[in-house]
Design an enzyme around this catalytic site. Structure first.
Site, PDB file in Angstrom:
ATOM      1  N   GLU A 194     -10.594  -8.122   4.642  1.00  0.00           N
ATOM      2  CA  GLU A 194      -9.676  -8.121   5.655  1.00  0.00           C
ATOM      3  C   GLU A 194     -10.656  -8.834   6.812  1.00  0.00           C
ATOM      4  OE1 GLU A 194      -9.818  -3.884   5.189  1.00  0.00           O
ATOM      5  OE2 GLU A 194      -7.893  -3.826   6.352  1.00  0.00           O
ATOM      6  N   ARG A 200      -7.282   2.894  13.383  1.00  0.00           N
ATOM      7  CA  ARG A 200      -8.113   1.436  13.617  1.00  0.00           C
ATOM      8  C   ARG A 200      -8.379   0.998  14.061  1.00  0.00           C
ATOM      9  NH1 ARG A 200     -11.909  -0.629   9.343  1.00  0.00           N
ATOM     10  NH2 ARG A 200     -11.383   0.993   7.772  1.00  0.00           N
ATOM     11  N   GLU A 216       1.098  -1.281  -0.112  1.00  0.00           N
ATOM     12  CA  GLU A 216       0.070  -0.312   0.057  1.00  0.00           C
ATOM     13  C   GLU A 216       1.182   0.991  -0.317  1.00  0.00           C
ATOM     14  OE1 GLU A 216      -2.797   0.311   2.899  1.00  0.00           O
ATOM     15  OE2 GLU A 216      -3.575   2.215   2.716  1.00  0.00           O
TER      16      GLU A 216
HETATM   17 MO1  MOS Z   1      -5.013  -2.480   3.175  1.00  0.00          MO
HETATM   18  S1  MOS Z   1      -4.192  -3.832   5.175  1.00  0.00           S
HETATM   19  O1  MOS Z   1      -6.149  -1.810   3.488  1.00  0.00           O
HETATM   20  O2  MOS Z   1      -3.793  -2.615   2.338  1.00  0.00           O
END
Ligand code: MOS
Length: 760
Positions: A707, A304, A226
């Site tokens: 997730e 989060r 990411e």
């Molecule tokens: Mo994911 S852990 O939101 O790249």
């Protein structure tokens, strides 16, 4: 029906960065990185390496035309170290050479001298030293002080949670091709094409429109690409710019393991208060997140964690404090669940501890405290379409919890050296980026005049099947064969300002944008069909199985014919659409709002079997009722659920990251870092799709899947712990994950004398 990507993968037809045909003259870059975790760079000697035949250029921070800065949320991360290093593996120089072996050889010829500084690898130690990424963050609801006064039971403890290596099959890498003038094209294995584009623009001192980022697919990511695909792509771009030649940079597995961040380890203090009828009325928790040496996504991940402090439960009085602690480790980063799993392990540990001391089963306390419709999450959002209890009760019934418990207690009574343990694990996971801004997406749709379709969105295919979901959406709206639809690479020139494929949200956001794009074109085509058929009511035109119907009557007009005719009549066969999740907002000052479009719920029942002589264990069964909404593609969703569960179990059980006191990664290979393999798969794994769940925010009422199921794996910890207690009833669990085989063995024999002659 298997997805088109699956077919390509198993036949070896899928192309990853390292497989791309590259132009003649492509150079290879490798990265010279810090061998110490903290220190000043006293001397960097590149001369020997530079003299090696075939070395084209060695790049340091001094060669950077723009800013030496790739920090995304906080500008605290240099691309290349300047005068100090803060973790083992921190990039210092880039060696660009005619081929890979020369660049690796040259790397060994670089010498560096440091003045070493104290190394901190522990989050609490960093906190004591005042070494924080940002000031502490506090979320609260109600009044914990008065609630603790009313509580009949109060328990306090500490929880330790390990990190996790992503171990995507495809390591980090990029290929960069310079174009005319200063334009460059970056092929990157990234979840966030725009993140790479923006960082490259900053470092190279270019405008974003001069940089095209293209992503065909990733060989896995799990959050690890990411933010952390960025440095390698930017380094290759920098090298391409400085040499005016194509550059390829691929990390080998050892470099990747050493240089990249992991899931954040957390150390946590909590205090929980319950009434005599087991209602949790107060929860006070302080998280110490081990952020590593730079912010990366740590602050968002910590947020989060705060959001998920109470998991699936309604707790009227909560205070949660989050500390993001700066240490001398590679910057820890996103990993499937993004801070949520750590929060859930803590509240589950608190409940387990309370249950153990009170002398009830944890699931009694869990069930009593499940969220109900209309309850408020402690960040101010009203819980709607709550399926917490529905999933729980369905799992009890479908998997016959009572019978299972009876069998387990009979088994345990008749076995002395093998024990079984059972645990229930409910989950509640918020869907949306917690940074509301990111909840936007767009789609670009072309229909070619032969009737075939090309779709571009911001969604990055990383093995999760998002391309197949996009195909499903378009095939469903136009009612055409899937073979007519192609999903293009994710490319910043076709879809700009992409949000990373993350937060489980890619299929939702991009799928919703695609639905709008498809419907816009469908309306255009229906109007045109009405003209051809000389009818007024275009709403009666139906596209079905590649044919056109007027009401129930099939017309002599096929999909191909209407498309060709639209083209001939100069009707646009392209459409671009934008989607932004409605009704979400979060006020970071008052820490209240509606951050999530919706929540995903579910319950897992996990049974472990522990060999009490050896300390080894297996998961005998993992049975889940999961809330998929109305699944867009049940086979893909099932695969995502099963994979996530195994990954979650791995994190909680066998995956143990180890560094030495000097911040050097010890678990730096697959022989020292064990991930689940085919033999780790529970013998009995069942995922039941919760009936009658619909979600107004997902494409065709589906729910996000990436997730949430990972967090069922947390139940494995408690299933093992409960089996250990069967063997060693007075064991003092330390709520330290992962619960490896070694730790299990130690716990089995903690304060326990055993006479092996006596055991049956
Ligand atoms: Mo994911 S852990 O939101 O790249």
């Amino acid at each position: 029906m298997i997805s088109s990507d699956t077919r390509k993968h198993v036949r070896g037809n899928s192309i990853f960065i390292d497989d791309m045909p590259i132009p003649t003259g492509t150079l290879f870059a490798s990265v010279f990185d810090s061998s110490i975790a903290h220190g000043k760079i006293v001397k960097l000697d590149l001369s020997k390496a530079q003299q090696l035949d075939g070395v084209v250029k060695i790049i340091t921070f001094k060669d950077i035309p723009g800013e030496n800065q790739i920090g995304n949320i906080i500008a605290d991360e240099s691309l290349l170290a300047e005068d100090k290093v803060e973790y083992v593996g921190e990039p210092v120089a880039i060696i660009v050479a005619e081929n890979e072996s020369i660049s690796k050889k040259a790397k060994k010829l670089i010498t560096i001298e440091y003045e070493e500084l104290p190394v901190v690898t522990d989050a609490r130690q960093a906190f004591k030293l005042g070494s924080l990424i940002v000031p502490p963050r506090i979320f609260e609801m109600g009044n914990i002080n008065s609630a603790f006064e009313e509580a009949d039971f109060i328990f306090e403890d500490k929880v330790e949670i390990g990190g996790q290596e992503h171990l995507y099959l495809e390591t980090q890498g990029a290929v960069v091709i310079p174009g005319e003038c200063d334009n460059i094209k970056i092929f990157s294995s990234t979840q966030g094409p725009t993140v790479v584009q923006k960082a490259a623009a900053r470092v190279l001192n270019l405008k974003m429109h001069q940089i095209e980022v293209d992503v065909l697919r990733l060989g896995g990511a799990f959050g690890g690409k990411e933010d952390q695909a960025t440095p390698w792509a930017v380094m290759a771009a920098l090298a391409a710019k400085l040499t005016a030649r194509p550059v390829k940079l691929i990390l080998n597995r050892h470099d990747d393991l050493r240089m990249t961040g992991k899931r954040h380890p957390y150390s946590v203090d909590y205090k929980i208060g319950l009434t005599k009828d087991y209602k949790i009325i107060a929860f006070d928790v302080t998280y110490f997140q081990n952020a590593g040496a730079c912010a990366d996504l740590s602050t968002a991940i910590l947020e989060r964690t705060l959001f998920h402090a109470s998991n699936s439960y309604f707790i009227p009085n909560i205070k949660a404090v989050g500390n993001s602690c700066k240490t001398n480790l590679p910057p820890n980063t996103a990993f499937r669940g993004f801070g949520g799993p750590q929060a859930m392990f803590v509240i589950e540990s608190a409940i387990h501890k309370a249950a153990s001391v009170i002398g009830v089963d944890a699931h009694v306390i869990q069930k009593i405290n499940l969220l109900h419709e209309g309850d408020f999450f402690y960040y101010g959002q009203k819980a709607e379409r709550v399926n917490a209890e529905k999933c729980w009760i369905a799992s009890e019934k479908i998997f016959d919890l009572q019978q299972k418990e009876k069998e387990i207690s009979e088994f345990n009574a008749s076995h002395e050296l093998v024990k079984k343990g059972i645990a229930l694990m409910p989950i509640c996971f918020g869907i949306s980026f917690t940074n509301s801004m990111l909840n936007q997406a767009s789609a670009l749709l072309h229909i070619y005049n032969d009737g075939s379709i090309s779709i571009s969105t911001a969604a990055v295919e990383m093995g999760q099947g998002v391309n197949e979901k996009m195909i499903n959406i378009a095939a469903r709206i136009f009612s055409i064969n899937k073979s007519k639809i192609k999903i293009e690479s994710t490319n910043t020139t076709r879809v700009a300002n992409t949000s990373a494929t993350a937060a489980s949200s890619a299929a939702d956001l991009n799928g919703n944008a695609l639905i709008i794009a498809c419907n816009n074109l469908l309306i255009r085509l229906k109007n045109h069909a009405a003209n051809i058929l000389k009818v007024n009511d275009s709403e009666k035109i139906i596209f079905k199985n590649e044919a056109i119907y007027y009401g129930d009557e099939k017309q002599k007009l096929s999909w191909e014919e209407i498309i060709t005719s639209a083209y001939v009549n100069r009707i646009s066969l392209s459409s671009q659409a934008f989607y932004a999740t409605p009704n979400i907002h979060f006020d970071r000052n008052i820490k209240k709002g509606n951050p999530f479009a919706y929540h995903v719920y579910g319950t897992a029942i996990i049974v472990s079997k522990v060999d009490c002589l050896r300390g080894t264990y297996e998961m005998e069964s993992v049975e889940v009722v999961h809330d998929f909404g109305k699944s867009l593609n049940p086979l893909i969703d099932l695969g995502q659920a099963e994979g996530a569960i195994i990954q979650g179990i791995g994190w909680m059980t066998i995956e143990e990251l180890k560094q030495d006191d000097n911040g050097k990664l010890l678990s730096n290979s697959l022989s020292t870092y064990k991930i689940p393999d085919i033999y780790s798969i529970p013998k009995n794994m069942k995922v039941h799709f919760l009936e009658d769940s619909e979600n107004p925010y997902g494409p065709f009422k589906s729910k996000a899947i990436g997730e949430p199921p990972l967090m069922y794996g947390i139940g494995a910890y408690f299933a093992i712990a409960n089996a250990i207690k069967e063997f060693n009833p007075h064991v003092a669990l330390n709520y330290s994950a992962p619960i490896t085989h070694e730790k299990t063995l130690m716990l089995l024999y903690q304060n326990k004398q055993i006479n092996l002659d006596e055991v049956k």
